[in-house]
Design a protein around this motif. Structure first.
Motif, short mmCIF file in Angstrom:
data_model
loop_
_atom_site.label_atom_id
_atom_site.label_comp_id
_atom_site.label_asym_id
_atom_site.label_seq_id
_atom_site.Cartn_x
_atom_site.Cartn_y
_atom_site.Cartn_z
N LEU A 1 0.80 -1.23 0.00
CA LEU A 1 0.00 0.00 0.00
C LEU A 1 0.84 1.29 0.00
O LEU A 1 0.55 2.20 -0.79
N PRO A 2 1.87 1.43 0.86
CA PRO A 2 2.64 2.69 0.82
C PRO A 2 3.31 2.94 -0.53
O PRO A 2 3.35 4.08 -1.00
N LEU A 3 3.84 1.87 -1.14
CA LEU A 3 4.44 2.03 -2.46
C LEU A 3 3.39 2.45 -3.48
O LEU A 3 3.62 3.36 -4.29
N PHE A 4 2.23 1.80 -3.44
CA PHE A 4 1.15 2.13 -4.36
C PHE A 4 0.73 3.59 -4.18
O PHE A 4 0.55 4.33 -5.16
N THR A 5 0.60 4.03 -2.93
CA THR A 5 0.18 5.40 -2.64
C THR A 5 1.22 6.41 -3.12
O THR A 5 0.89 7.44 -3.72
N THR A 6 2.49 6.10 -2.86
CA THR A 6 3.57 7.00 -3.29
C THR A 6 3.59 7.14 -4.80
O THR A 6 3.71 8.25 -5.35
N GLN A 7 3.49 6.00 -5.50
CA GLN A 7 3.46 6.02 -6.96
C GLN A 7 2.23 6.77 -7.47
O GLN A 7 2.31 7.55 -8.42
N PHE A 8 1.09 6.54 -6.84
CA PHE A 8 -0.16 7.19 -7.25
C PHE A 8 -0.03 8.71 -7.14
O PHE A 8 -0.36 9.44 -8.08
N LEU A 9 0.46 9.19 -5.99
CA LEU A 9 0.57 10.63 -5.78
C LEU A 9 1.60 11.25 -6.72
O LEU A 9 1.41 12.36 -7.22
N ALA B 1 2.31 15.39 0.41
CA ALA B 1 1.63 14.12 0.70
C ALA B 1 2.45 12.94 0.20
O ALA B 1 2.58 11.91 0.89
N GLY B 2 3.05 13.06 -0.99
CA GLY B 2 3.90 12.01 -1.52
C GLY B 2 5.14 11.79 -0.67
O GLY B 2 5.60 10.65 -0.49
N PHE B 3 5.67 12.88 -0.13
CA PHE B 3 6.84 12.78 0.75
C PHE B 3 6.52 11.94 1.98
O PHE B 3 7.29 11.03 2.35
N PHE B 4 5.38 12.19 2.60
CA PHE B 4 5.01 11.45 3.81
C PHE B 4 4.65 10.00 3.49
O PHE B 4 4.96 9.08 4.25
N ALA B 5 4.00 9.76 2.35
CA ALA B 5 3.68 8.39 1.95
C ALA B 5 4.95 7.59 1.69
O ALA B 5 5.05 6.41 2.07
N GLY B 6 5.94 8.20 1.05
CA GLY B 6 7.17 7.51 0.74
C GLY B 6 7.93 7.06 1.97
O GLY B 6 8.66 6.05 1.94
N ARG B 7 7.75 7.76 3.07
CA ARG B 7 8.43 7.39 4.31
C ARG B 7 7.85 6.14 4.94
O ARG B 7 8.44 5.58 5.88
N GLN B 8 6.69 5.69 4.46
CA GLN B 8 6.04 4.50 5.02
C GLN B 8 6.39 3.22 4.27
O GLN B 8 5.99 2.13 4.67
N VAL B 9 7.12 3.33 3.14
CA VAL B 9 7.48 2.14 2.36
C VAL B 9 8.44 1.28 3.19
O VAL B 9 9.45 1.78 3.68
N PRO B 10 8.14 -0.01 3.36
CA PRO B 10 9.03 -0.88 4.15
C PRO B 10 10.42 -0.98 3.53
O PRO B 10 10.59 -0.81 2.31
N PRO B 11 11.44 -1.27 4.34
CA PRO B 11 12.80 -1.40 3.81
C PRO B 11 12.88 -2.46 2.71
O PRO B 11 12.18 -3.47 2.74
#
Length: 432
Positions: free
Chosen positions: A14-22, A191-201
């Motif tokens: 989900l975090p990757l999807f959200t980051t890519q989406f934004l 928003a993309g900045f904050f979403a990107g910080r949630q992507v797992p290692p």
């Protein structure tokens, strides 16, 4: 296989999807706002409009051609999540430059404004070059093999839904105030900045990789190391032709809508939006048909159908009755015209068949090689894609200079679809 939509509940996706989406939303929001402003507020000539769109497209593609090899090496040698965070931080600064350009041009300093906006397009190209290999290469690292096709389809679908929303938003905001556009650029970037910080290692896998910073030799070695594998060679060639087709269509759409369909900015956005949602639908349809199996079985028929719909679209545009001299249809007036719904339905069909063609090909890139080579494989694809798209953009400039109209340009697209079908058929025979 997890139901594809079920992946959206997983923190590993989900975090990757959200980051890519934004990111896709903001990229398209800015570029569409710029193109609409240039088309409707700066230029008043179909050839100049097409040339500007081709120039902007070429500038945006150039970093993929020059820097993809380095981007792929970095993604395979570093934690991919760390690179995502750096890239999304840079996006905030890029949007500041783009917003300044739009405001400057709106204030009457047209040349400076265009320079700033095109500079932002170039930087967005760099941004996407370093993010591009990661969004596909990270999937085999976070997902089970049986879910990679579903994840790839969702990334593609999400990208085009984001393009849809960015396109519509750009058209709506252009009708009211470009200040709203500027605010939207910055809000989405944060928003993309904050979403990107949630992507797992997603740490490096395999042995350490020595980076080659020479963009020429690294690109050549990257392509040579990838294209000797027959199925990768055919997949990359097929994808490259598809995106060359896409580049031509994106360049042609705004002038075609304004000068052939005689419609305003919102209708231009609507046309691109319909195309975007169609690709998203096609991405989901092909995943359902293949049931998670990575195969090019349906790709040749899909792109042949796409070419047929492109020819139909050209004829429909020719028979459309335009507005009076110096006038443009609004979206309500446009949709009320005979043939308008058929034009949009055909455009949707072009996009659906295009999505069905290209999604399985991306899955080939990430499942044919070892996990520690996936980013470089995607990067090699990006180098070849960008080269093909640059040639397509240059071809549009040359063909337009010869006086070829946008509706005639569509026949070139249809011919390219036939060659793409041949490539996809060769891939199907090599793999299935």
């Amino acid at each position: 296989m997890i139901n594809a939509l079920g992946l959206l509940k997983q923190r590993r996706f989900l975090p990757l999807f959200t980051t890519q989406f934004l990111g896709a939303f903001n990229d398209n929001l800015f570029k569409t706002s710029m193109v609409l402003f240039a088309t409707y507020a700066i230029f008043n000539d179909a050839r100049m409009e097409a040339n500007f769109n081709a120039l902007a497209t070429g500038i945006g593609i150039l970093p993929f051609f020059l820097l993809s090899a380095l981007a792929g090496q970095l993604a395979d040698s570093q934690d991919k999540a760390k690179i995502i965070r750096l890239v999304k931080t840079a996006e905030i600064g890029i949007m500041l430059v783009g917003a300044a350009g739009l405001v400057t041009a709106r204030m009457g300093f047209t040349t400076l404004g265009i320079v700033l906006m095109l500079s932002a397009v170039l930087m967005l190209g760099v941004h996407s070059t370093f993010f591009g290999p990661i969004k596909y290469a990270i999937l085999p690292q976070h997902l089970k093999e049986c879910d990679v096709l579903g994840g790839t389809g969702l990334v593609e679908a999400g990208t085009y839904i984001a393009i849809l929303m960015g396109t519509i938003t750009a058209g709506v905001l252009a009708r009211y105030s470009y200040w709203w556009s500027v605010a939207a650029f910055m809000i989405v970037a944060f928003a993309g900045f904050f979403a990107g910080r949630q992507v797992p290692p997603a740490p490096r896998e395999g042995p350490p990789l020595a980076l080659n910073y020479n963009i020429l030799t690294s690109s050549w070695r990257l392509i040579a190391a990838t294209l000797h594998i027959p199925r990768l060679f055919l997949a990359i060639c097929s994808i490259s032709f598809f995106w060359t087709i896409g580049a031509v269509l994106i360049i042609v759409f705004p002038p075609l809508v304004k000068n052939v369909l005689t419609a305003d900015e919102l209708v231009s956005s609507l046309a691109i939006a319909v195309f975007s949602v169609g690709v998203a639908i096609g991405s989901i349809v092909i995943n359902t048909l293949l049931k998670g199996r990575i195969s090019a079985r349906y790709s040749p028929a899909s792109v042949i159908a796409m070419g047929a719909f492109v020819v139909l679209f050209s004829f429909e545009c020719r028979s459309f009755v335009g507005a009076g001299s110096g006038q443009l249809y609004g979206w309500r007036e446009f949709l009320a015209q005979p043939g308008a719904i058929a034009i949009m339905a055909t455009l949707l069909a072009i996009a659906v068949t295009g999505g069905m063609f290209v999604v399985p090909l991306y899955a080939f890139l990430t499942t044919t090689v070892e996990k520690d080579q996936t980013a470089r494989t995607v990067a090699a694809n990006n180098v070849v894609n960008s080269g093909a798209m640059t040639i397509g953009s240059a071809a549009v400039l040359g063909i337009t200079a010869l006086g070829v109209t946008p509706e005639d340009m569509l026949f070139l697209v249809a011919a390219m679809c036939l060659f793409s079908a041949w490539l996809a058929q060769q891939l199907h025979r090599a793999c299935d």
